[in-house]
Motif scaffolding. Structure first.
Motif, PDB file in Angstrom:
ATOM      1  N   ALA A   1       0.832  -1.206   0.000  1.00  0.00           N
ATOM      2  CA  ALA A   1       0.000   0.000   0.000  1.00  0.00           C
ATOM      3  C   ALA A   1       0.864   1.253   0.000  1.00  0.00           C
ATOM      4  N   TYR A   2       1.947   1.230   0.750  1.00  0.00           N
ATOM      5  CA  TYR A   2       2.875   2.368   0.782  1.00  0.00           C
ATOM      6  C   TYR A   2       3.546   2.553  -0.578  1.00  0.00           C
TER       7      TYR A   2
ATOM      8  N   GLU B   1       4.554   5.507  -5.659  1.00  0.00           N
ATOM      9  CA  GLU B   1       4.665   5.499  -7.116  1.00  0.00           C
ATOM     10  C   GLU B   1       3.610   6.391  -7.761  1.00  0.00           C
ATOM     11  N   GLY B   2       2.440   6.490  -7.143  1.00  0.00           N
ATOM     12  CA  GLY B   2       1.398   7.354  -7.673  1.00  0.00           C
ATOM     13  C   GLY B   2       1.584   8.818  -7.350  1.00  0.00           C
ATOM     14  N   SER B   3       2.559   9.139  -6.482  1.00  0.00           N
ATOM     15  CA  SER B   3       2.732  10.527  -6.025  1.00  0.00           C
ATOM     16  C   SER B   3       3.962  11.224  -6.589  1.00  0.00           C
ATOM     17  N   VAL B   4       5.032  10.478  -6.853  1.00  0.00           N
ATOM     18  CA  VAL B   4       6.301  11.131  -7.205  1.00  0.00           C
ATOM     19  C   VAL B   4       6.472  11.340  -8.697  1.00  0.00           C
ATOM     20  N   GLY B   5       5.626  10.728  -9.522  1.00  0.00           N
ATOM     21  CA  GLY B   5       5.787  10.889 -10.959  1.00  0.00           C
ATOM     22  C   GLY B   5       6.905  10.013 -11.497  1.00  0.00           C
ATOM     23  N   THR B   6       7.312  10.287 -12.710  1.00  0.00           N
ATOM     24  CA  THR B   6       8.288   9.445 -13.390  1.00  0.00           C
ATOM     25  C   THR B   6       9.676   9.609 -12.791  1.00  0.00           C
ATOM     26  N   VAL B   7      10.274   8.499 -12.409  1.00  0.00           N
ATOM     27  CA  VAL B   7      11.665   8.474 -11.949  1.00  0.00           C
ATOM     28  C   VAL B   7      12.372   7.338 -12.678  1.00  0.00           C
TER      29      VAL B   7
END
Length: 535
Positions: free
Chosen positions: A159-160, A165-171
Protein backbone atom coordinates in the motif's frame (compact mmCIF):
# COMPACT_ATOMS: atom_id res chain seq x y z
CA UNK A 1 26.50 2.64 5.82
CA UNK A 2 26.25 -0.90 7.05
CA UNK A 3 28.61 -3.60 5.88
CA UNK A 4 30.44 -1.35 3.43
CA UNK A 5 32.57 0.12 6.24
CA UNK A 6 33.08 -2.88 8.44
CA UNK A 7 34.14 -5.03 5.49
CA UNK A 8 37.16 -2.77 5.06
CA UNK A 9 38.12 -3.37 8.68
CA UNK A 10 37.66 -7.10 8.25
CA UNK A 11 39.95 -7.31 5.25
CA UNK A 12 42.63 -5.25 6.96
CA UNK A 13 42.37 -7.43 10.06
CA UNK A 14 42.79 -10.60 8.02
CA UNK A 15 45.90 -9.25 6.35
CA UNK A 16 47.51 -7.90 9.52
CA UNK A 17 46.67 -11.08 11.40
CA UNK A 18 48.21 -13.29 8.78
CA UNK A 19 44.94 -15.06 8.02
CA UNK A 20 44.35 -14.04 4.45
CA UNK A 21 46.97 -16.30 2.84
CA UNK A 22 45.55 -19.27 4.75
CA UNK A 23 41.85 -18.78 4.10
CA UNK A 24 42.49 -18.10 0.44
CA UNK A 25 44.76 -21.08 0.01
CA UNK A 26 44.01 -23.24 -3.02
CA UNK A 27 44.86 -26.35 -1.01
CA UNK A 28 42.06 -25.76 1.51
CA UNK A 29 39.43 -24.34 -0.85
CA UNK A 30 36.81 -26.89 -1.91
CA UNK A 31 33.50 -25.17 -2.65
CA UNK A 32 32.12 -27.70 -5.08
CA UNK A 33 30.89 -30.07 -2.36
CA UNK A 34 28.68 -27.56 -0.61
CA UNK A 35 27.78 -24.86 -3.13
CA UNK A 36 24.48 -25.49 -4.77
CA UNK A 37 24.61 -26.45 -8.41
CA UNK A 38 24.11 -23.17 -10.24
CA UNK A 39 23.52 -22.38 -13.85
CA UNK A 40 26.83 -21.23 -15.22
CA UNK A 41 26.43 -18.06 -17.18
CA UNK A 42 28.65 -17.43 -20.14
CA UNK A 43 31.11 -14.68 -19.38
CA UNK A 44 29.52 -11.40 -20.37
CA UNK A 45 30.56 -7.81 -20.28
CA UNK A 46 27.96 -5.73 -18.50
CA UNK A 47 26.57 -2.99 -20.70
CA UNK A 48 28.19 0.33 -19.99
CA UNK A 49 27.19 3.85 -20.91
CA UNK A 50 29.58 6.02 -22.84
CA UNK A 51 28.42 8.89 -20.64
CA UNK A 52 28.46 7.72 -17.00
CA UNK A 53 26.10 9.41 -14.59
CA UNK A 54 27.44 11.00 -11.45
CA UNK A 55 25.09 11.59 -8.57
CA UNK A 56 24.57 12.28 -4.90
CA UNK A 57 22.87 10.31 -2.14
CA UNK A 58 20.26 12.00 0.05
CA UNK A 59 20.04 14.77 -2.53
CA UNK A 60 19.41 18.15 -0.90
CA UNK A 61 17.55 20.73 -3.03
CA UNK A 62 19.50 23.51 -1.31
CA UNK A 63 22.50 22.41 -3.37
CA UNK A 64 20.63 21.52 -6.57
CA UNK A 65 21.88 24.40 -8.73
CA UNK A 66 25.46 24.02 -7.58
CA UNK A 67 25.31 20.25 -8.02
CA UNK A 68 24.12 20.70 -11.58
CA UNK A 69 26.87 23.20 -12.33
CA UNK A 70 29.41 20.64 -11.08
CA UNK A 71 28.18 18.06 -13.61
CA UNK A 72 26.07 16.06 -11.16
CA UNK A 73 23.03 14.68 -12.97
CA UNK A 74 21.69 11.89 -10.74
CA UNK A 75 19.76 12.80 -7.59
CA UNK A 76 18.87 10.01 -5.16
CA UNK A 77 15.96 11.20 -3.01
CA UNK A 78 15.48 9.36 0.29
CA UNK A 79 12.00 8.95 1.77
CA UNK A 80 10.83 7.92 5.24
CA UNK A 81 7.93 5.47 5.29
CA UNK A 82 7.23 6.45 8.90
CA UNK A 83 6.63 10.07 7.85
CA UNK A 84 4.80 9.24 4.62
CA UNK A 85 2.26 6.95 6.35
CA UNK A 86 2.33 7.70 10.09
CA UNK A 87 -0.71 5.48 10.74
CA UNK A 88 -2.13 2.62 8.73
CA UNK A 89 -3.87 3.94 5.62
CA UNK A 90 -3.31 7.57 6.64
CA UNK A 91 -0.89 9.31 4.32
CA UNK A 92 0.64 12.64 5.33
CA UNK A 93 -0.44 15.19 2.74
CA UNK A 94 2.16 17.72 3.87
CA UNK A 95 5.09 15.27 3.79
CA UNK A 96 4.01 13.85 0.43
CA UNK A 97 3.67 17.34 -1.04
CA UNK A 98 7.12 18.24 0.27
CA UNK A 99 8.83 15.19 -1.21
CA UNK A 100 6.89 15.35 -4.49
CA UNK A 101 7.95 18.98 -4.83
CA UNK A 102 11.59 18.03 -4.28
CA UNK A 103 11.36 15.34 -6.96
CA UNK A 104 9.60 17.72 -9.37
CA UNK A 105 12.29 20.34 -8.77
CA UNK A 106 15.06 17.92 -9.68
CA UNK A 107 13.10 16.75 -12.71
CA UNK A 108 12.58 20.27 -14.05
CA UNK A 109 16.26 21.03 -13.44
CA UNK A 110 17.28 18.18 -15.74
CA UNK A 111 18.34 15.52 -13.23
CA UNK A 112 17.84 11.79 -13.45
CA UNK A 113 16.00 10.80 -10.28
CA UNK A 114 16.22 7.76 -8.04
CA UNK A 115 14.05 6.98 -5.04
CA UNK A 116 15.04 5.23 -1.83
CA UNK A 117 11.72 4.16 -0.31
CA UNK A 118 13.09 4.21 3.23
CA UNK A 119 11.66 0.81 4.12
CA UNK A 120 14.31 0.72 6.85
CA UNK A 121 12.28 3.51 8.47
CA UNK A 122 9.06 1.52 8.81
CA UNK A 123 6.36 3.11 10.99
CA UNK A 124 5.64 1.67 14.42
CA UNK A 125 2.19 0.47 13.41
CA UNK A 126 3.69 -1.66 10.60
CA UNK A 127 6.28 -3.17 12.92
CA UNK A 128 3.45 -4.09 15.29
CA UNK A 129 1.65 -6.20 12.66
CA UNK A 130 1.54 -9.99 13.12
CA UNK A 131 5.13 -11.15 12.60
CA UNK A 132 5.82 -7.57 11.51
CA UNK A 133 9.46 -7.75 12.59
CA UNK A 134 12.13 -10.36 12.10
CA UNK A 135 13.03 -12.31 15.23
CA UNK A 136 16.36 -13.93 16.10
CA UNK A 137 17.04 -17.23 17.87
CA UNK A 138 16.94 -15.52 21.28
CA UNK A 139 13.59 -13.87 20.66
CA UNK A 140 14.96 -10.40 19.95
CA UNK A 141 13.05 -8.32 17.39
CA UNK A 142 14.93 -6.63 14.54
CA UNK A 143 13.20 -3.25 14.53
CA UNK A 144 12.88 -3.65 10.76
CA UNK A 145 9.96 -4.74 8.58
CA UNK A 146 9.69 -8.50 8.02
CA UNK A 147 9.21 -8.88 4.26
CA UNK A 148 10.84 -12.30 4.32
CA UNK A 149 8.28 -14.18 6.42
CA UNK A 150 5.19 -11.98 6.95
CA UNK A 151 2.36 -11.61 4.45
CA UNK A 152 0.74 -8.88 6.57
CA UNK A 153 3.98 -6.88 6.44
CA UNK A 154 4.06 -7.26 2.66
CA UNK A 155 0.47 -6.09 2.32
CA UNK A 156 1.19 -2.96 4.34
CA UNK A 157 4.36 -2.29 2.37
CA UNK A 158 2.51 -2.70 -0.94
CA UNK A 159 0.00 0.00 0.00
CA UNK A 160 2.88 2.37 0.78
CA UNK A 161 4.71 1.55 -2.46
CA UNK A 162 1.55 2.09 -4.51
CA UNK A 163 1.04 5.47 -2.91
CA UNK A 164 4.64 6.56 -3.48
CA UNK A 165 4.67 5.50 -7.12
CA UNK A 166 1.40 7.35 -7.67
CA UNK A 167 2.73 10.53 -6.03
CA UNK A 168 6.30 11.13 -7.21
CA UNK A 169 5.79 10.89 -10.96
CA UNK A 170 8.29 9.44 -13.39
CA UNK A 171 11.66 8.47 -11.95
CA UNK A 172 14.48 6.34 -13.34
CA UNK A 173 15.54 4.23 -10.34
CA UNK A 174 14.28 2.67 -7.17
CA UNK A 175 16.80 1.28 -4.71
CA UNK A 176 16.00 -2.24 -3.52
CA UNK A 177 16.67 -2.78 0.17
CA UNK A 178 14.91 -2.95 3.52
CA UNK A 179 17.52 -3.82 6.17
CA UNK A 180 18.54 -1.45 8.94
CA UNK A 181 21.56 -0.44 6.82
CA UNK A 182 19.32 0.21 3.79
CA UNK A 183 20.95 -2.61 1.86
CA UNK A 184 19.78 -5.86 0.29
CA UNK A 185 20.66 -8.10 3.24
CA UNK A 186 19.21 -9.19 6.57
CA UNK A 187 19.71 -6.73 9.45
CA UNK A 188 23.36 -6.28 10.36
CA UNK A 189 24.50 -7.94 13.57
CA UNK A 190 27.54 -8.14 15.79
CA UNK A 191 26.23 -10.96 18.01
CA UNK A 192 25.62 -13.91 15.66
CA UNK A 193 21.90 -13.24 15.21
CA UNK A 194 19.94 -15.32 12.71
CA UNK A 195 16.73 -13.63 11.61
CA UNK A 196 14.48 -16.64 10.99
CA UNK A 197 12.77 -17.37 14.29
CA UNK A 198 9.45 -15.57 14.20
CA UNK A 199 6.51 -17.92 14.59
CA UNK A 200 5.61 -17.93 10.89
CA UNK A 201 9.17 -18.70 9.82
CA UNK A 202 9.31 -21.58 12.29
CA UNK A 203 5.96 -22.93 11.13
CA UNK A 204 4.15 -22.56 14.44
CA UNK A 205 1.62 -20.06 13.05
CA UNK A 206 0.21 -19.09 9.68
CA UNK A 207 0.96 -15.87 7.80
CA UNK A 208 3.87 -16.72 5.50
CA UNK A 209 3.88 -15.03 2.07
CA UNK A 210 2.74 -17.19 -0.82
CA UNK A 211 5.55 -19.43 -2.02
CA UNK A 212 7.59 -19.11 1.19
CA UNK A 213 7.93 -22.25 3.26
CA UNK A 214 8.68 -22.58 6.99
CA UNK A 215 12.07 -23.69 8.27
CA UNK A 216 13.10 -27.12 6.97
CA UNK A 217 14.52 -27.77 10.46
CA UNK A 218 12.07 -26.21 12.95
CA UNK A 219 13.77 -25.23 16.19
CA UNK A 220 17.31 -25.84 14.93
CA UNK A 221 19.68 -23.01 15.79
CA UNK A 222 22.70 -22.53 13.51
CA UNK A 223 25.85 -23.69 15.24
CA UNK A 224 24.14 -26.59 16.99
CA UNK A 225 25.52 -30.02 16.19
CA UNK A 226 22.21 -31.82 16.72
CA UNK A 227 18.60 -31.46 15.64
CA UNK A 228 15.63 -33.54 16.66
CA UNK A 229 17.93 -35.79 18.68
CA UNK A 230 20.29 -36.64 15.82
CA UNK A 231 23.63 -35.26 14.61
CA UNK A 232 23.30 -32.57 11.94
CA UNK A 233 24.74 -33.40 8.53
CA UNK A 234 26.41 -30.82 6.31
CA UNK A 235 23.69 -31.38 3.71
CA UNK A 236 21.06 -30.39 6.28
CA UNK A 237 22.99 -27.22 7.16
CA UNK A 238 23.22 -26.38 3.48
CA UNK A 239 19.49 -26.98 3.06
CA UNK A 240 18.70 -24.69 5.99
CA UNK A 241 20.90 -21.92 4.62
CA UNK A 242 19.41 -22.32 1.14
CA UNK A 243 16.00 -21.72 2.74
CA UNK A 244 17.28 -18.69 4.70
CA UNK A 245 18.94 -17.11 1.67
CA UNK A 246 15.98 -17.98 -0.52
CA UNK A 247 13.61 -16.12 1.80
CA UNK A 248 15.75 -12.99 1.47
CA UNK A 249 15.85 -13.31 -2.33
CA UNK A 250 12.09 -13.85 -2.43
CA UNK A 251 11.50 -10.66 -0.41
CA UNK A 252 13.80 -8.62 -2.65
CA UNK A 253 12.11 -10.03 -5.73
CA UNK A 254 8.72 -9.25 -4.23
CA UNK A 255 9.77 -5.63 -3.64
CA UNK A 256 10.81 -5.25 -7.28
CA UNK A 257 7.67 -6.89 -8.68
CA UNK A 258 5.47 -4.76 -6.42
CA UNK A 259 7.11 -1.53 -7.60
CA UNK A 260 6.80 -2.71 -11.19
CA UNK A 261 3.11 -3.56 -10.74
CA UNK A 262 2.51 -0.04 -9.41
CA UNK A 263 3.51 1.32 -12.82
CA UNK A 264 7.26 1.83 -12.59
CA UNK A 265 9.13 1.31 -15.88
CA UNK A 266 12.71 2.12 -14.85
CA UNK A 267 15.60 0.19 -13.28
CA UNK A 268 16.24 -1.26 -9.83
CA UNK A 269 19.44 -0.56 -7.93
CA UNK A 270 20.10 -3.72 -5.93
CA UNK A 271 22.17 -2.43 -3.02
CA UNK A 272 24.94 -4.88 -2.18
CA UNK A 273 27.27 -3.97 0.67
CA UNK A 274 30.96 -4.82 0.70
CA UNK A 275 32.17 -8.13 -0.73
CA UNK A 276 29.94 -10.19 1.57
CA UNK A 277 31.04 -13.76 2.24
CA UNK A 278 33.77 -14.88 -0.13
CA UNK A 279 33.62 -18.51 -1.33
CA UNK A 280 36.10 -19.74 1.31
CA UNK A 281 34.16 -18.17 4.18
CA UNK A 282 30.87 -19.49 2.84
CA UNK A 283 32.07 -23.06 2.46
CA UNK A 284 33.79 -23.22 5.83
CA UNK A 285 30.91 -21.76 7.80
CA UNK A 286 28.60 -24.32 6.20
CA UNK A 287 31.08 -27.02 7.22
CA UNK A 288 31.04 -25.70 10.80
CA UNK A 289 27.23 -25.89 11.06
CA UNK A 290 27.06 -22.08 10.63
CA UNK A 291 28.73 -21.58 14.00
CA UNK A 292 30.32 -18.16 14.54
CA UNK A 293 33.93 -18.13 13.40
CA UNK A 294 36.79 -15.67 13.87
CA UNK A 295 37.37 -15.47 10.11
CA UNK A 296 33.86 -14.02 9.68
CA UNK A 297 33.69 -11.56 12.59
CA UNK A 298 30.98 -9.47 10.95
CA UNK A 299 28.67 -12.42 10.35
CA UNK A 300 28.24 -12.06 6.59
CA UNK A 301 26.28 -15.30 6.29
CA UNK A 302 23.89 -14.17 9.03
CA UNK A 303 23.16 -11.20 6.79
CA UNK A 304 22.59 -13.40 3.76
CA UNK A 305 25.46 -11.63 2.00
CA UNK A 306 26.44 -14.60 -0.16
CA UNK A 307 26.02 -12.70 -3.38
CA UNK A 308 26.50 -15.46 -5.99
CA UNK A 309 23.75 -17.44 -4.31
CA UNK A 310 21.53 -14.40 -3.79
CA UNK A 311 21.69 -13.41 -7.46
CA UNK A 312 20.90 -16.97 -8.54
CA UNK A 313 17.93 -17.05 -6.16
CA UNK A 314 16.29 -13.79 -7.29
CA UNK A 315 13.04 -14.54 -9.10
CA UNK A 316 13.96 -12.11 -11.89
CA UNK A 317 16.95 -9.99 -12.87
CA UNK A 318 14.98 -7.90 -15.35
CA UNK A 319 15.82 -4.23 -14.92
CA UNK A 320 18.37 -4.90 -12.16
CA UNK A 321 21.53 -2.80 -11.82
CA UNK A 322 24.03 -3.94 -9.21
CA UNK A 323 24.70 -1.09 -6.77
CA UNK A 324 28.12 -1.48 -5.12
CA UNK A 325 27.59 0.50 -1.92
CA UNK A 326 31.25 0.24 -0.91
CA UNK A 327 33.48 1.63 -3.64
CA UNK A 328 36.98 2.15 -2.26
CA UNK A 329 36.29 0.39 1.05
CA UNK A 330 39.83 -0.99 1.35
CA UNK A 331 38.74 -4.58 0.80
CA UNK A 332 40.79 -7.17 -1.03
CA UNK A 333 44.45 -8.17 -1.01
CA UNK A 334 46.04 -5.89 -2.00
CA UNK A 335 43.49 -3.36 -0.85
CA UNK A 336 41.15 -1.98 -3.53
CA UNK A 337 42.58 -4.14 -6.32
CA UNK A 338 41.02 -3.24 -9.66
CA UNK A 339 39.03 -5.13 -12.27
CA UNK A 340 41.02 -6.65 -15.13
CA UNK A 341 40.07 -7.86 -18.59
CA UNK A 342 40.79 -11.46 -17.62
CA UNK A 343 38.34 -11.48 -14.70
CA UNK A 344 35.44 -12.62 -16.88
CA UNK A 345 37.14 -15.95 -17.58
CA UNK A 346 37.56 -16.82 -13.89
CA UNK A 347 35.36 -19.58 -12.44
CA UNK A 348 34.42 -18.31 -8.98
CA UNK A 349 33.51 -21.77 -7.67
CA UNK A 350 36.93 -23.27 -8.36
CA UNK A 351 39.42 -20.39 -8.54
CA UNK A 352 40.49 -19.14 -5.11
CA UNK A 353 41.86 -15.84 -6.42
CA UNK A 354 38.37 -14.38 -6.06
CA UNK A 355 38.76 -14.58 -2.26
CA UNK A 356 41.32 -11.77 -2.51
CA UNK A 357 39.33 -9.48 -4.78
CA UNK A 358 38.10 -6.10 -3.64
CA UNK A 359 34.35 -5.64 -3.21
CA UNK A 360 33.97 -3.58 -6.39
CA UNK A 361 35.92 -6.15 -8.39
CA UNK A 362 33.98 -9.11 -6.97
CA UNK A 363 30.57 -7.53 -7.48
CA UNK A 364 31.47 -6.24 -10.95
CA UNK A 365 32.52 -9.78 -11.85
CA UNK A 366 29.25 -11.27 -10.57
CA UNK A 367 27.28 -8.61 -12.42
CA UNK A 368 29.14 -9.44 -15.61
CA UNK A 369 28.39 -13.13 -15.19
CA UNK A 370 24.70 -12.25 -15.14
CA UNK A 371 24.85 -9.58 -17.87
CA UNK A 372 24.06 -6.75 -15.45
CA UNK A 373 25.35 -3.20 -15.33
CA UNK A 374 27.01 -1.78 -12.21
CA UNK A 375 26.68 1.55 -10.44
CA UNK A 376 28.58 2.48 -7.28
CA UNK A 377 28.46 4.51 -4.08
CA UNK A 378 31.22 6.01 -1.99
CA UNK A 379 31.40 4.94 1.64
CA UNK A 380 30.87 8.42 3.11
CA UNK A 381 33.13 10.88 4.97
CA UNK A 382 35.72 10.67 2.20
CA UNK A 383 38.65 12.93 1.36
CA UNK A 384 39.56 14.30 -2.07
CA UNK A 385 42.28 11.64 -2.27
CA UNK A 386 39.71 8.92 -1.58
CA UNK A 387 37.42 10.45 -4.19
CA UNK A 388 40.16 10.16 -6.81
CA UNK A 389 40.66 6.50 -5.87
CA UNK A 390 36.92 5.83 -6.11
CA UNK A 391 36.82 7.33 -9.60
CA UNK A 392 39.78 5.23 -10.71
CA UNK A 393 38.06 2.07 -9.44
CA UNK A 394 34.78 3.03 -11.10
CA UNK A 395 36.52 3.62 -14.43
CA UNK A 396 38.55 0.40 -14.23
CA UNK A 397 35.45 -1.68 -13.51
CA UNK A 398 33.28 -0.03 -16.17
CA UNK A 399 30.64 1.35 -13.83
CA UNK A 400 27.76 3.22 -15.46
CA UNK A 401 27.88 5.80 -12.70
CA UNK A 402 29.01 6.79 -9.22
CA UNK A 403 26.93 8.27 -6.42
CA UNK A 404 28.54 10.31 -3.71
CA UNK A 405 27.66 9.81 -0.05
CA UNK A 406 26.37 12.36 0.73
CA UNK A 407 25.24 15.57 -0.96
CA UNK A 408 25.68 17.66 2.19
CA UNK A 409 29.21 16.36 2.77
CA UNK A 410 30.33 18.03 -0.47
CA UNK A 411 29.57 21.40 1.12
CA UNK A 412 30.60 21.03 4.75
CA UNK A 413 34.30 21.75 4.26
CA UNK A 414 35.45 18.67 6.19
CA UNK A 415 35.53 16.16 3.32
CA UNK A 416 35.91 16.17 -0.46
CA UNK A 417 34.14 19.21 -1.91
CA UNK A 418 31.81 19.74 -4.83
CA UNK A 419 34.76 21.37 -6.62
CA UNK A 420 36.72 18.12 -6.15
CA UNK A 421 33.74 16.22 -7.55
CA UNK A 422 33.49 18.56 -10.53
CA UNK A 423 37.19 18.09 -11.22
CA UNK A 424 36.85 14.30 -11.19
CA UNK A 425 33.76 14.44 -13.41
CA UNK A 426 35.64 16.72 -15.79
CA UNK A 427 33.45 19.76 -15.30
CA UNK A 428 35.30 23.11 -15.40
CA UNK A 429 35.35 24.76 -11.98
CA UNK A 430 33.44 28.02 -12.07
CA UNK A 431 33.41 30.99 -9.72
CA UNK A 432 30.22 33.06 -9.83
CA UNK A 433 27.88 34.84 -7.45
CA UNK A 434 24.45 36.40 -7.22
CA UNK A 435 23.18 39.37 -5.19
CA UNK A 436 19.65 39.93 -3.92
CA UNK A 437 18.24 42.53 -3.82
CA UNK A 438 20.38 44.98 -5.77
CA UNK A 439 18.73 48.18 -4.46
CA UNK A 440 16.69 49.51 -1.58
CA UNK A 441 14.61 52.61 -0.99
CA UNK A 442 14.26 53.44 2.72
CA UNK A 443 11.05 54.84 4.13
CA UNK A 444 11.07 58.57 4.81
CA UNK A 445 12.13 59.22 8.37
CA UNK A 446 13.05 62.00 10.78
CA UNK A 447 16.57 63.32 10.82
CA UNK A 448 18.80 61.90 13.53
CA UNK A 449 17.04 58.53 13.61
CA UNK A 450 18.29 55.16 12.35
CA UNK A 451 16.29 52.72 10.25
CA UNK A 452 16.14 48.98 10.55
CA UNK A 453 18.81 47.33 8.47
CA UNK A 454 18.06 46.35 4.88
CA UNK A 455 19.56 42.91 4.16
CA UNK A 456 21.48 42.05 1.01
CA UNK A 457 22.41 38.42 0.35
CA UNK A 458 25.37 37.20 -1.70
CA UNK A 459 25.21 33.55 -2.83
CA UNK A 460 27.98 31.43 -4.36
CA UNK A 461 26.38 30.09 -7.55
CA UNK A 462 29.53 28.45 -8.92
CA UNK A 463 31.36 25.21 -8.24
CA UNK A 464 34.49 26.80 -6.81
CA UNK A 465 35.16 28.79 -3.66
CA UNK A 466 33.95 32.43 -3.61
CA UNK A 467 36.00 34.99 -1.71
CA UNK A 468 34.62 38.43 -0.84
CA UNK A 469 37.61 40.76 -0.69
CA UNK A 470 35.97 44.13 -0.02
CA UNK A 471 32.72 45.89 0.87
CA UNK A 472 32.88 49.60 0.09
CA UNK A 473 30.09 52.06 0.91
CA UNK A 474 30.16 55.39 -0.95
CA UNK A 475 27.86 58.15 0.29
CA UNK A 476 26.60 59.68 3.49
CA UNK A 477 23.80 58.74 5.87
CA UNK A 478 24.15 55.00 5.17
CA UNK A 479 26.10 52.48 7.21
CA UNK A 480 27.07 48.80 6.77
CA UNK A 481 25.96 47.75 10.23
CA UNK A 482 26.54 44.00 9.85
CA UNK A 483 28.65 41.93 7.50
CA UNK A 484 29.22 38.16 7.31
CA UNK A 485 30.76 38.27 3.84
CA UNK A 486 34.31 39.20 4.87
CA UNK A 487 34.60 36.38 7.41
CA UNK A 488 35.96 33.80 4.97
CA UNK A 489 35.46 31.97 1.65
CA UNK A 490 31.98 30.83 0.68
CA UNK A 491 31.50 27.22 -0.38
CA UNK A 492 29.28 26.52 -3.40
CA UNK A 493 25.61 27.29 -2.66
CA UNK A 494 26.55 29.05 0.61
CA UNK A 495 25.45 32.61 1.29
CA UNK A 496 26.51 35.64 3.32
CA UNK A 497 24.74 38.91 4.06
CA UNK A 498 25.17 42.62 4.60
CA UNK A 499 22.90 44.74 6.79
CA UNK A 500 22.77 48.44 5.81
CA UNK A 501 21.03 51.12 7.89
CA UNK A 502 19.91 54.68 6.99
CA UNK A 503 20.64 57.55 9.47
CA UNK A 504 19.92 60.92 7.83
CA UNK A 505 21.64 63.82 9.66
CA UNK A 506 19.44 66.55 8.14
CA UNK A 507 16.31 67.13 6.10
CA UNK A 508 17.35 66.09 2.60
CA UNK A 509 17.36 63.30 0.02
CA UNK A 510 20.28 60.89 0.12
CA UNK A 511 21.79 58.31 -2.20
CA UNK A 512 24.70 55.95 -1.84
CA UNK A 513 26.23 52.80 -3.28
CA UNK A 514 27.78 49.66 -1.85
CA UNK A 515 30.31 47.85 -4.01
CA UNK A 516 31.21 44.24 -3.22
CA UNK A 517 34.51 42.95 -4.55
CA UNK A 518 35.00 39.20 -5.07
CA UNK A 519 37.10 36.72 -7.03
CA UNK A 520 34.42 35.96 -9.65
CA UNK A 521 35.21 36.96 -13.23
CA UNK A 522 31.96 38.91 -13.49
CA UNK A 523 31.40 41.65 -10.93
CA UNK A 524 28.34 41.75 -8.74
CA UNK A 525 25.90 44.62 -9.34
CA UNK A 526 26.56 47.73 -7.31
CA UNK A 527 23.93 48.13 -4.60
CA UNK A 528 21.90 51.34 -5.05
CA UNK A 529 20.57 53.00 -1.86
CA UNK A 530 18.25 55.98 -1.44
CA UNK A 531 16.28 57.62 1.36
CA UNK A 532 14.78 60.95 2.53
CA UNK A 533 14.49 62.79 5.83
CA UNK A 534 11.72 65.27 6.68
CA UNK A 535 11.28 67.23 9.88
Amino acid sequence: MGIRLIRAILCLALVSGGLAPTVASATTFSPVAHFRAATMFAAKTASTSTDPQYGVLIANPVYRASDYSAGIRLAMVSLYWSQWEPSSGTFSESYIAQEASIVAGYRSAGFTIGINLGLNHAPAWALALPEGQLVDQLGHSSGTINLEFSQSARQATQAYIDNVEGSVGTVSYYTISFSNSSEAVYPSTSTNQWWAFDAAAQGTTSGLPAGTTPSPMPGWVPGSGTWDGSPVAVAQVQSWFNWYEGALASALGWEMSTIRAAGFAGSFQLQLAGDGANPWVYTNRIDSNLAPESYDPYFTLNGGAVYPVLLDDLPSLSGVVIDVTSVGDGSGTPADNVCTASDASVHWQTDSQVDDWSSIRWLSYLAGQHGLSVIGESTGENSATQMALDFSLAHACGLIGLMWAFDSQLYGGEYATVADYAQQIGTPITVSASLSPTSHVYSTRSKGTTSAAATFVVTNTGTGSLTIGSVVEAGTAFNVASDTCLSGPLAPSASCSLGVTFSPPADASYTATVTIGDNAPSSLPVIQLSGRALG
